[in-house]
Write a protein that holds these residues in place. Structure first.
Motif, PDB file in Angstrom:
ATOM      1  N   UNK A 145      -2.862 -11.165   4.861  1.00 50.52           N
ATOM      2  CA  UNK A 145      -2.055 -10.679   5.765  1.00 50.52           C
ATOM      3  C   UNK A 145      -0.430 -11.261   5.187  1.00 50.52           C
ATOM      4  N   UNK A 146      -0.557 -11.778   4.070  1.00 54.12           N
ATOM      5  CA  UNK A 146       0.693 -12.189   3.532  1.00 54.12           C
ATOM      6  C   UNK A 146       1.336 -11.665   2.571  1.00 54.12           C
ATOM      7  N   UNK A 147       0.834 -10.414   2.154  1.00 47.97           N
ATOM      8  CA  UNK A 147       1.396  -9.469   0.960  1.00 47.97           C
ATOM      9  C   UNK A 147       0.790  -8.012   1.335  1.00 47.97           C
ATOM     10  N   UNK A 148       1.361  -7.103   0.459  1.00 49.54           N
ATOM     11  CA  UNK A 148       1.124  -5.948   0.433  1.00 49.54           C
ATOM     12  C   UNK A 148       1.372  -5.292  -0.913  1.00 49.54           C
ATOM     13  N   UNK A 149       0.060  -4.432  -1.200  1.00 52.93           N
ATOM     14  CA  UNK A 149       0.225  -3.825  -2.505  1.00 52.93           C
ATOM     15  C   UNK A 149       0.394  -2.570  -2.436  1.00 52.93           C
ATOM     16  N   UNK A 150       1.797  -1.974  -3.204  1.00 49.85           N
ATOM     17  CA  UNK A 150       2.330  -0.835  -3.203  1.00 49.85           C
ATOM     18  C   UNK A 150       1.771   0.066  -4.385  1.00 49.85           C
ATOM     19  N   UNK A 151       1.630   1.208  -4.135  1.00 48.39           N
ATOM     20  CA  UNK A 151       1.320   2.476  -5.159  1.00 48.39           C
ATOM     21  C   UNK A 151       2.462   3.398  -5.135  1.00 48.39           C
TER      22      UNK A 151
END
Length: 105
Positions: A42-48
């Protein structure tokens, strides 16, 4: 600081109201076609991106949620998108929120 492969923001001070813990939400709206997935912690997001590039967004002093959003095209059409939301509570002493976006590959 902005560079071709990364961007950073903060620390941004958020103060609590009248000595009480105050909820906050910082919203980062993503461009059309960018897909976001929250990491398990819950501390990051991966973006494509539509081109296939992978980016990582990370924030301190809050947890991350992914929510639906809308982008208005130059022609005035609503285009479904996503947003990254950094959610937290500012305690009476305040909190400093910082974030970083970096290209993963």
């Amino acid at each position: 600081t902005v560079a071709p492969e990364r961007a950073r923001g903060g620390p941004r001070p958020i103060r609590a109201a009248a000595g009480h813990a105050t909820p906050f939400a910082l919203r980062f709206h993503l461009g059309a076609g960018v897909e976001a997935v929250r990491t398990a912690d819950g501390q990051a997001a991966i973006l494509r991106t539509p081109s296939g590039a992978i980016w990582q967004f990370r924030a301190k002093a809050g947890s991350i949620a992914i929510e639906d959003s809308v982008w208005i095209s130059p022609a005035g059409r609503m285009v479904p998108t996503q947003q990254i939301v950094v959610i937290g509570r500012a305690q009476p002493g305040g909190v400093n929120v910082s974030w970083a976006l970096r290209r993963a590959r």
